[in-house]
Design an enzyme around this catalytic site. Sequence first.
Site, PDB file in Angstrom:
ATOM      1  CG  ASN A  10      18.711 -19.081  16.455  1.00 18.42           C
ATOM      2  OD1 ASN A  10      18.538 -19.766  17.706  1.00 18.42           O
ATOM      3  ND2 ASN A  10      19.006 -19.714  15.191  1.00 18.42           N
ATOM      4  CE1 TYR A  53       9.113 -21.376  21.678  1.00 20.31           C
ATOM      5  CE2 TYR A  53      10.488 -21.662  19.792  1.00 20.31           C
ATOM      6  CZ  TYR A  53       9.872 -21.101  20.759  1.00 20.31           C
ATOM      7  OH  TYR A  53      10.322 -19.728  20.364  1.00 20.31           O
TER       8      TYR A  53
END
Length: 350
Positions: free
Chosen positions: A191, A162
């Site tokens: 996040n 990723y």
Amino acid sequence: MRTRPRTVLEPVVEWGREVLVTGAGGFIGGHLVARLLEDGHRVRAVDKRSISSWHQCLPEADNRVLDLDGPEACREAVRGVTQVFNLAADMGGMGFIEHNKALCMLSVLINTQLLRAARDEAVERFFFSSSACVYAQDKQGDPDITPLRESDAYPAMAEDGYGWEKLFSERMCRHFTEDFGLTTRVARYHNVYGPKGTFDGGREKAPAAICRKVAEAALSGRHEIEIWGDGEQTRSFTYIDDCVHGTLAIMGSDIAEPINLGSSELVTINQLVDIVEEIAGIKVRRRYNVSAPQGVRGRNSDNTMIRDRLGWEPSTSLRVGLEKTYRWIHRQLPARPAARALSPRAAVLS
């Protein structure tokens, strides 16, 4: 009709012209579409999932189901729009990206094909949603992390799968600017969490996972959850409203290089659980699964650049954001099918 005045931090989009949001069926994409519509823009919303599975599907948008791995779909998506917000990717929390590296890497096809279509269709601006997973892992081995500056992505040693896809796609944006004159903007998300996001099924991130587990414990009376790792790994978490605001600010700015978009409020996962326990009004017993995927030991956002360039940084406190997130997830749980109601895993990190 516009419902709020434009600020200096928002992109200039000529009214009556259309903006594309890819990954519009996802968590961040859905919130971005809603904000753009609220601000009076015409929005083309694209995702490869069936519309019934989108996190938000707003009827005011031009909602289309397209698989953007291929050039024809990308040309259809881009045709006639002035700006592109590319949020499309195959991704999730650490539990997903650790076991699906090839799927994560294949997202490079989406950004590459969209860039080519944007160039060919004379798009004015192109936004790419990158990730803090681009940062060199040897700088993230201590929970007492020094906040990550944009330059810390090099020498490159990104999160396998990723992170490398995101870093490669950042470079592709840079070279399309250099070689073809396409104006590109790149934000490294840290996040992101909030209501209307994924909270079960394996793709959820730590705030949603912990909120779900604590809510399930409160509803069931079984006050126990599993936490991946020892609970002492650290992260900063960015509330969705800050993410959307920052995305628009960066798109409208003159910031040509990748920039952090994240909160600098660092907490351990144990502290995250403490906050959710306080919100829920219960205490839970914590079972630590140290063999589960955990990601790096520490990650935090250095916001020096975004403060200097925009005079702003994400400011929603974790306590305030988690309160809203927990209440939303708690409301969803009784309505879910029984087969999905309980999941054995708790903390999913990236």
